[in-house]
Each structure stands twice: as structure tokens, then as C-alpha cells.
Design a protein around this motif. Sequence first.
Motif, PDB file in Angstrom:
ATOM      1  N   THR A  11      11.172  44.185 -51.241  1.00 37.76           N
ATOM      2  CA  THR A  11      12.117  44.335 -50.136  1.00 37.76           C
ATOM      3  C   THR A  11      12.409  45.811 -49.899  1.00 37.76           C
ATOM      4  N   TYR A  12      12.361  46.194 -48.626  1.00 30.84           N
ATOM      5  CA  TYR A  12      12.645  47.575 -48.235  1.00 30.84           C
ATOM      6  C   TYR A  12      13.733  47.552 -47.167  1.00 30.84           C
ATOM      7  N   ASP A  13      14.838  48.243 -47.421  1.00 32.17           N
ATOM      8  CA  ASP A  13      15.907  48.382 -46.436  1.00 32.17           C
ATOM      9  C   ASP A  13      15.835  49.782 -45.848  1.00 32.17           C
ATOM     10  N   GLU A  14      15.827  49.854 -44.513  1.00 29.09           N
ATOM     11  CA  GLU A  14      15.627  51.132 -43.836  1.00 29.09           C
ATOM     12  C   GLU A  14      16.549  51.241 -42.633  1.00 29.09           C
ATOM     13  N   ALA A  15      16.982  52.453 -42.341  1.00 30.10           N
ATOM     14  CA  ALA A  15      17.807  52.734 -41.167  1.00 30.10           C
ATOM     15  C   ALA A  15      17.058  53.691 -40.255  1.00 30.10           C
ATOM     16  N   PHE A  16      17.204  53.487 -38.948  1.00 31.96           N
ATOM     17  CA  PHE A  16      16.606  54.423 -37.992  1.00 31.96           C
ATOM     18  C   PHE A  16      17.599  55.552 -37.765  1.00 31.96           C
ATOM     19  N   THR A  17      17.185  56.777 -38.081  1.00 32.70           N
ATOM     20  CA  THR A  17      18.110  57.901 -38.116  1.00 32.70           C
ATOM     21  C   THR A  17      17.948  58.812 -36.909  1.00 32.70           C
ATOM     22  N   TYR A  36      22.725  50.474 -47.263  1.00 34.85           N
ATOM     23  CA  TYR A  36      23.784  49.787 -46.523  1.00 34.85           C
ATOM     24  C   TYR A  36      23.814  48.282 -46.786  1.00 34.85           C
ATOM     25  N   LEU A  37      22.689  47.597 -46.646  1.00 29.34           N
ATOM     26  CA  LEU A  37      22.689  46.142 -46.794  1.00 29.34           C
ATOM     27  C   LEU A  37      23.024  45.723 -48.224  1.00 29.34           C
ATOM     28  N   ARG A  38      22.531  46.465 -49.210  1.00 29.32           N
ATOM     29  CA  ARG A  38      22.843  46.142 -50.603  1.00 29.32           C
ATOM     30  C   ARG A  38      24.325  46.333 -50.876  1.00 29.32           C
ATOM     31  N   LEU A  39      24.889  47.446 -50.403  1.00 24.26           N
ATOM     32  CA  LEU A  39      26.312  47.708 -50.619  1.00 24.26           C
ATOM     33  C   LEU A  39      27.178  46.695 -49.869  1.00 24.26           C
ATOM     34  N   VAL A  61      19.575  48.955 -38.629  1.00 23.99           N
ATOM     35  CA  VAL A  61      18.863  48.918 -39.903  1.00 23.99           C
ATOM     36  C   VAL A  61      17.905  47.736 -39.877  1.00 23.99           C
ATOM     37  N   ARG A  62      16.930  47.782 -40.758  1.00 21.59           N
ATOM     38  CA  ARG A  62      15.996  46.668 -40.851  1.00 21.59           C
ATOM     39  C   ARG A  62      15.710  46.374 -42.318  1.00 21.59           C
ATOM     40  N   ARG A  63      15.363  45.136 -42.578  1.00 21.94           N
ATOM     41  CA  ARG A  63      14.909  44.719 -43.908  1.00 21.94           C
ATOM     42  C   ARG A  63      13.475  44.234 -43.775  1.00 21.94           C
ATOM     43  N   THR A  90      13.429  41.948 -40.365  1.00 23.03           N
ATOM     44  CA  THR A  90      14.655  41.489 -39.721  1.00 23.03           C
ATOM     45  C   THR A  90      15.482  42.712 -39.359  1.00 23.03           C
ATOM     46  N   TYR A  91      15.955  42.759 -38.118  1.00 20.61           N
ATOM     47  CA  TYR A  91      16.739  43.894 -37.637  1.00 20.61           C
ATOM     48  C   TYR A  91      18.221  43.531 -37.581  1.00 20.61           C
ATOM     49  N   TYR A  92      19.066  44.547 -37.830  1.00 10.47           N
ATOM     50  CA  TYR A  92      20.512  44.360 -37.768  1.00 10.47           C
ATOM     51  C   TYR A  92      21.137  45.533 -37.013  1.00 10.47           C
ATOM     52  N   ALA A  93      22.154  45.216 -36.216  1.00 12.66           N
ATOM     53  CA  ALA A  93      22.943  46.246 -35.547  1.00 12.66           C
ATOM     54  C   ALA A  93      24.256  46.418 -36.298  1.00 12.66           C
TER      55      ALA A  93
END
Length: 262
Positions: free
Chosen positions: A204-210, A220-223, A195-197, A177-180
Motif C-alpha cells: 500500500t502506498y499513500d500519496e498526496a498531490f503537492t 495523512y490516511l494512516r494518521l 490524496v490517493r491510496r 482510490t482518490y480522496y479529497a
Amino acid sequence: MNVEPSRSVLRRLRTIDWSDEDAAWRHENSRALLMREYLRRAALWADHCGAERSWPFFDLAEHVDAAARIPDGIAAELDEVLRGVGPSSVRTTCRAAVRWAVLRTGSPAGPLPDLPDPYEPLLALYERGGGFFVEEFIDLGGAMVRFGTVESNLAARPFLTLAPATLDALDAEGEITYYAKIDGNRPRSSPRGVVRRRVDEGRTYDEAFTRDLRWEPTEYLRLYALGHNDIDHVEITETEAAAFIESLSAGPPVPGPWNGTR
């Protein structure tokens, strides 16, 4: 006749490993997006040419300028390249892509309409894991795509980001799932970041495209879920995520505050 466009397509077909099942699985996300974009483009052309009954895997040149022919020397080489390649829908579209390149150099029937290249998404798909099989769905050897109809594909959202690096960034294992990341000045069409989950085998892996042009772990998503929500976000599609990735890859850097992986 300028044969270089046709020969260029032939060279691309020569490099394809039609039996690379590992690549098909590794690139299942991008291959599905490319197939959907091909179906959309083929629908645009079929609608323009009145060729709806031939859609989706057809030789478009036959409906635009039936006099267009693949040069004899290239045709013989193409026969050799496609020997053993199946099914027939894959062979048909490969031949059609080479023939279409002939039309791109000019046609007695007049200039081509201002529509996107019909076969480029399929060529990119073939280069990322070979062909497909046609059953009730389109089986890409890692993903299944619905045919839909000409009408439904005409209404589909365009997927115009075909750069290999962008396609690579969309390929990953698990449900994604992608988020802006947005604010009052940065809407989803021009976000602060993406970011994507990923959920893969229960993890579960949360990642940001840097700015380093790769996905990196993010808190980010956890916080955000804990109430640290100074920066908001909205769920977006793969197509929207691809547009952001491509804009970042092309440079210059996206303006405005950058939140990295935080």
C-alpha cells in the motif's frame, strides 16, 4: 480552403508509435479515461445528428456535412501514414479526425453546434500508446473499457481535463482510490488537497498531490485512521481528482490552508 487544421491533425498522427505496447501499459489509466470521454462525446454528436446506428467509431462529418472532403494532397499523405495501421475502427477515426478539421474551418451547412470536439480524446489516446482492438470490450492493450450504449454514455460524467501533465498524474500502477481533503469551507468540489491510496502487488502506498505538481508520500490516511482527524476526507472519482490536479497545475495556487503531505 484553410488546410492548416487538417494538416495539424496529420502531423499529430505522424508522430504516433502504433506498436508502443510499453506506453499503452504505462498510460492505461489515462487511456481508459480518454476512451470513455470519446464514447461520451461521440454519443452527444450521434444523438444530435440522429446517427445512433453509426456510433461509436464513425466519421461524424458524413452526418454533419457529407460534402466536406479532405484536401487531395493531405489525403494522399494520410493514406501513407495509416498504411499498416489497424484495426479498421482506428483507421476510420483517424481519417474522421482529419476530415473533421476541415469542418472546423467552416461548413456550407452552417456553424457547428456547441458540442465538444469529438475526436480530441481519441487523438490524445493514440498519442499515449497507439490504438485499440474491438471485441466484447474495447481492448486498450492495458485496460478494457465497456462500450455501454448511446444512452448510458450521454449520462456519463464529462472528463474535460486533457492536458498531458494532468493525464500523466493519473497514470500509476495498482488499484487506486482518490480522496479529497475537506472542511466546512472547502467542499469536495474545491478541496484542501487530494490524496490517493495505491495497492500494488500487496503493498500500500499513500500519496498526496503537492504544489510541486507531483505525488509524494503522505502519512495523512494512516494518521486519520489513528484518530488524528482534524481534517476530514471523502472518496472522489478520477475525474474529480483530475480537475483538482489541473487547477493546481494551471495556477495560481489553490487558496486556503495547505496541508502538503501531512
